[in-house]
Design an enzyme around this catalytic site. Structure first.
Site, PDB file in Angstrom:
ATOM      1  N   SER A 240       7.193 -92.335 -72.476  1.00  0.00           N
ATOM      2  CA  SER A 240       7.209 -92.133 -73.923  1.00  0.00           C
ATOM      3  C   SER A 240       7.762 -93.384 -74.580  1.00  0.00           C
ATOM      4  CB  SER A 240       8.087 -90.935 -74.280  1.00  0.00           C
ATOM      5  OG  SER A 240       9.449 -91.313 -74.163  1.00  0.00           O
ATOM      6  N   LYS A 241       7.825 -93.349 -75.893  1.00  0.00           N
ATOM      7  CA  LYS A 241       8.282 -94.519 -76.655  1.00  0.00           C
ATOM      8  C   LYS A 241       9.671 -94.982 -76.227  1.00  0.00           C
ATOM      9  CE  LYS A 241       5.453 -94.741 -80.636  1.00  0.00           C
ATOM     10  NZ  LYS A 241       5.056 -93.664 -81.507  1.00  0.00           N
TER      11      LYS A 241
END
Ligand code: GLU
Length: 481
Positions: A240-241
């Protein structure tokens, strides 16, 4: 063979999506098959034109092309609806008139799945009554009636898969507003487009038994399925980010080479079975097979990506790099156009630093001290090589300035002179090279010092040494005062 890449245009092209697209593409290109790009835009509220563009651009940058498309899932809504209604007509699906909130509340109270409640309610309504209510305009969703038994299929990555149908809910296939639901739309489209291989992320594995049941209920031929492993961050959590850039476009704007990204993505969950890591596209196509796709999740290792990029960069012909590096230099460092227009000098510069850089940004950054007129000194370089003993640094720079004032400006002569001077003073050459490097580049590290002197040329080198003399003199004064 006909494969498809079916992104939902609800955001940028994620590295996981790009990897899925690449696996489809590699397999099809190897088999001489057809690649179809289908944009799954049925979720109107979340889909956007910009996201579609971002996905197309990301694929384009990676060099993943397609033979048919982009097709849009929304174009097939009438067919999706017709397929749902056919199931209804054949008794393989039923009308659900209940208010979804009421169903959910009752299911929660009884601790059962909502679809169980929905089916019970539907079974209480006789078929002619159900049809009459629908004809009178009452809104209803259509639910697929999951048959008893179990659902089996073969996955090209995971092997034999079996799901007990008791664990599969009667899924809604058509919402009460008449819009089709993903699982139905996908089956209808894949069958309509005669897709032979559905290759997608592991996150879809739980959808597949539902889709298999729909194929069978609709009497449509089933494709082969392959679910590729998830991509995890280094901490073992889904990528994820938090782990850094997840959008393919971010890597493009960081100056990564698309061929490095493709090479890296191919190795996420697949390996050629030997120790090759740096692979060209045609080699990937030739080596790719679903059998070598790993079952377990793949870890996204940015260091490896950067390493691969560095290798690719070093191998790239310099003329292909000049434009990009110049553009970055202008944008990032505001470097004067005139110098950048000297292609011969630029290619000498790039040749010199290419093997030391991992990305284009890195390359541009390393080019700055040579391309820019103003020299910026790194604090730590000054602290370490000048300011520890400014009087000594000054003396050495002055010595070099005297030594080289009339020298023949060749690599051999410069090296000979510097080494001779070090010897006569009784110090290692490094003691001269370090303060000199700061004077010439402002930095702690650079390519070999004699190459640096040649690239800068006599006037600029001596000018910078003179500037270094001024600076170290200031440092010495400051000490004395
Ligand atoms: N549109 C789906 C997604 O983006 C993919 C559907 C599929 O590949 O079957 O996750």
């Amino acid at each position: 063979m006909r494969v498809r890449f079916a992104p939902s245009p609800t955001g940028y092209l994620h590295v996981g999506g790009a990897r899925t697209a690449l696996f489809n593409w590699l397999l099809a290109r190897k088999a001489g098959g057809v690649v179809i790009l289908r944009v799954e835009d049925t979720d109107r509220a979340r889909s956007s034109e910009e996201a579609t563009q971002a996905i197309l651009e990301g694929l384009g940058w990676l060099g993943i092309d397609w033979d048919i498309g982009p097709l849009f899932q929304s174009e097939g809504v009438e067919r999706h609806r017709a397929d749902a209604l056919r199931l209804l007509e054949e008794g393989k699906a039923y009308r659900d008139f209940a208010d979804p909130a009421a169903i959910r509340a009752e299911a929660e109270e009884r601790g059962v799945h909502p679809s169980r409640v929905a089916r019970e309610k539907a079974d209480l309504v006789a078929e002619d009554e159900s049809a009459a209510r629908a004809a009178a305009g009452e809104a209803f969703a259509v639910r697929f009636r999951v048959p008893a038994g179990e659902t089996r299929f073969t996955d090209l990555v995971h092997g034999d898969m079996r799901f007990g149908n008791d664990d599969i809910d009667d899924l809604v296939i058509l919402r009460s507003d008449g819009t089709p639901v993903y699982n139905l739309a996908v089956v209808s489209d894949d069958a309509h487009m005669r897709i032979t291989h559905v290759i997608r992320g592991d996150d879809h594995l739980s959808n597949t038994p539902k889709q298999v049941l729909l194929y069978r209920a609709l009497g449509l031929p089933e494709p082969a399925f392959a679910h590729v492993p998830l991509i995890l961050g280094p901490d073992g959590k889904r990528l994820s980010k938090r782990h850094g850039a997840t959008a393919v476009g971010e890597y493009e704007s960081q100056g990564l080479l698309p061929e490095a990204m493709v090479n890296f993505l191919a190795l996420l969950g697949w390996s050629p079975g030997d120790d090759r890591e740096i692979m060209e596209l045609d080699e990937l196509v030739a080596a790719f097979s679903m059998e070598r796709v790993l079952k377990k999740s793949a870890v996204f290792d940015s260091d490896k990506l950067m390493w691969l990029n560095g290798k690719r960069l070093a191998a790239k012909p310099t003329p292909e790099l000049i434009d990009t590096v110049c553009a970055r230099l202008e944008a990032v460092a505001g470097v004067d156009r005139v110098r950048l227009q000297d292609a011969e000098w630029m290619s000498r510069l790039i040749d010199l630093i290419k093997s030391r850089a991992r990305t284009i940004d890195d390359l541009a950054d390393q080019a700055v001290p040579f391309a820019a007129d103003e020299l910026e000194y790194e604090d730590k370089a000054i602290a370490k090589h000048w300011d520890k003993d400014p009087a000594v640094a000054l003396e050495r720079l002055e010595g070099l300035a005297r030594l080289w004032a009339d020298v023949d400006w060749t690599e051999e002569k410069l090296e000979e002179g510097l080494r001779g001077m070090a010897e006569s003073v009784g110090i290692g050459a490094g003691k001269l090279i370090h303060p000199l490097r700061v004077a010439l580049t402002g930095r702690m590290s650079s390519p070999g010092i004699f190459e640096v002197l040649m690239l800068l040329g006599k006037d600029r080198s001596l000018g910078r040494i003179a500037l270094g003399i001024e600076r170290t003199r200031d440092l010495r004064e400051k000490r004395l005062s």
